[in-house]
Enzyme design. Structure first.
Site, short mmCIF file in Angstrom:
data_model
loop_
_atom_site.label_atom_id
_atom_site.label_comp_id
_atom_site.label_asym_id
_atom_site.label_seq_id
_atom_site.Cartn_x
_atom_site.Cartn_y
_atom_site.Cartn_z
N GLY A 32 0.81 -1.21 0.00
CA GLY A 32 0.00 0.00 0.00
C GLY A 32 0.85 1.26 0.00
O GLY A 32 2.08 1.21 0.01
N TYR A 33 0.17 2.40 0.01
CA TYR A 33 0.90 3.67 -0.01
C TYR A 33 1.70 3.88 1.27
O TYR A 33 2.87 4.26 1.24
CB TYR A 33 -0.06 4.84 -0.21
CG TYR A 33 -0.68 4.91 -1.59
CD1 TYR A 33 0.04 4.56 -2.73
CD2 TYR A 33 -1.99 5.34 -1.77
CE1 TYR A 33 -0.51 4.63 -3.99
CE2 TYR A 33 -2.56 5.42 -3.03
CZ TYR A 33 -1.82 5.07 -4.13
OH TYR A 33 -2.38 5.14 -5.38
N CYS A 63 -3.63 10.87 9.94
CA CYS A 63 -2.87 12.01 9.41
C CYS A 63 -3.48 13.35 9.79
O CYS A 63 -2.79 14.27 10.24
CB CYS A 63 -2.73 11.89 7.90
SG CYS A 63 -4.30 11.69 7.01
N ASN A 88 0.73 13.60 4.59
CA ASN A 88 -0.12 12.58 5.21
C ASN A 88 0.53 11.20 5.25
O ASN A 88 0.24 10.40 6.15
CB ASN A 88 -1.46 12.47 4.49
CG ASN A 88 -1.32 12.18 3.01
OD1 ASN A 88 -0.75 12.98 2.26
ND2 ASN A 88 -1.82 11.05 2.57
#
Length: 343
Positions: free
Chosen positions: A11-12, A149, A310
């Site tokens: 994932g990111y 975030c 974030n």
């Protein structure tokens, strides 16, 4: 050398953890775990890591048979809770980047996440992963929960003033976030054709991060969240009244006292210039959070502003900072990138 496993590595947030940790001089990424891509090279999913690492994604079952000093969980909400139960006791340190253990109360969790908590007995056993507020607790914490975030930005703007009794009444918080905050498996609403050019209010009331801020500050917090066209970045604008007798000097002093020795919080207090207020654009890729304020003494209205990336200070970078503290290392190790300008 600290051996770590990153779960949810495709994932990111997982990719950011890998980017930071493969360059960390005292950490070995012993497993980049993905149920979707086992056996594939990491750099086929995270192309920015080409020629940086030869890591291959590891199947979760294979990863579970290895030994680590710490595991970092960048896995989905609710699924993570089950993983925490499985990994607790098997490794020294569990660092959770999901929302499963940010809240301490099962009823509050159900109200904000829309489901009962899978393992309510573990709620309240995690130390908040906010070095600026919980540094001493993090030095010995076995379970760490990194904040969301927008919550991280809001907390860093609000907490020093709340702790000193400088605020009164309700906090109205307006948060803006880039598309990467929705994750790599985001649905139709985050297709480029739908997101491009949009300023979409996706949570006009009841965003789950307001509960995190309220829990850790003791304030009545109401939050609105808007998706903007940027890929990365969070900016929060909090509107609140200053307590009676509080002036601009007291607010400035509170921020200076709180963040004088903090390596990753910068107070923005310029009167002129393009970047006289916190702006996420210049923070991309960095672990910094910029904090500023505007105070109208005539009306008593106070506006607090904070910005961060974030995926870094709002996620992976904060987790690495916590890991550094937990392992007794300088907390800035592996986190020195300052951001870019222009970009």
């Amino acid at each position: 050398m600290t051996r770590v496993a990153v779960l949810g590595a495709a994932g990111y947030i997982g990719g950011e953890l890998l980017r930071l940790l493969v360059g960390h001089p005292e950490v070995e990424v012993a497993a980049a775990v993905s149920s979707r891509f086992p056996g594939r090279r990491v750099d086929t999913v995270h192309p920015n890591l080409r020629a940086v690492t030869d890591l291959v994604f590891t199947d979760p079952e294979e990863a579970a048979r290895r030994e680590y000093d710490a595991v970092l969980l960048a896995t989905p909400h609710r699924k993570t809770a089950e993983l925490v139960r499985d990994w607790s006791g098997r490794v020294k340190t569990v660092i959770d980047l999901s929302g499963d253990f940010r809240l301490r109360d099962a009823e509050v969790f159900e109200r904000y996440y829309g489901a009962e908590h899978p393992v309510p007995e573990l709620l309240g056993t995690f130390t908040p992963g906010i070095p600026e507020l919980y540094r001493e607790e993090l030095r010995t914490a076995d379970r760490i929960s990194v904040p969301g975030c927008m919550a991280a930005a809001g907390l860093l703007a609000i907490a020093p003033l709340a702790a000193r009794g400088l605020l009164t009444g309700r906090v109205e918080l307006d948060a803006r976030t880039g598309s990467s905050g929705s994750g790599v498996t985001a649905g139709e609403a985050n297709l480029h054709a739908e997101r491009s050019g949009a300023m979409r209010v996706f949570a006009p009331v009841g965003h789950r991060h307001e509960a995190e801020i309220a829990q850790l500050t003791g304030l009545d917090v109401r939050m609105t969240a808007t998706g903007v066209e940027a890929v990365r970045g969070v900016q929060v604008v909090a509107r609140v009244e200053a307590a009676e007798g509080v002036d601009d000097l007291a607010i400035r002093r509170a921020y200076r006292e709180a963040y004088r020795d903090e390596p990753f919080v910068r107070i923005v207090a310029q009167r002129r210039g393009t970047y006289r207020y916190p702006e996420p654009k210049i923070l991309i890729g960095s672990n910094f959070c910029d904090v500023g304020h505007v105070y109208d003494e005539k009306s008593g209205r106070l506006v607090l502003i904070a910005a961060l990336d974030n995926l870094v200070k709002g996620g992976a970078g904060n987790a690495v900072q916590c890991l550094n503290i937990r392992t007794g290392r300088p907390e800035g190790l592996g986190l020195s990138f300052p951001g870019l300008h222009p970009i």
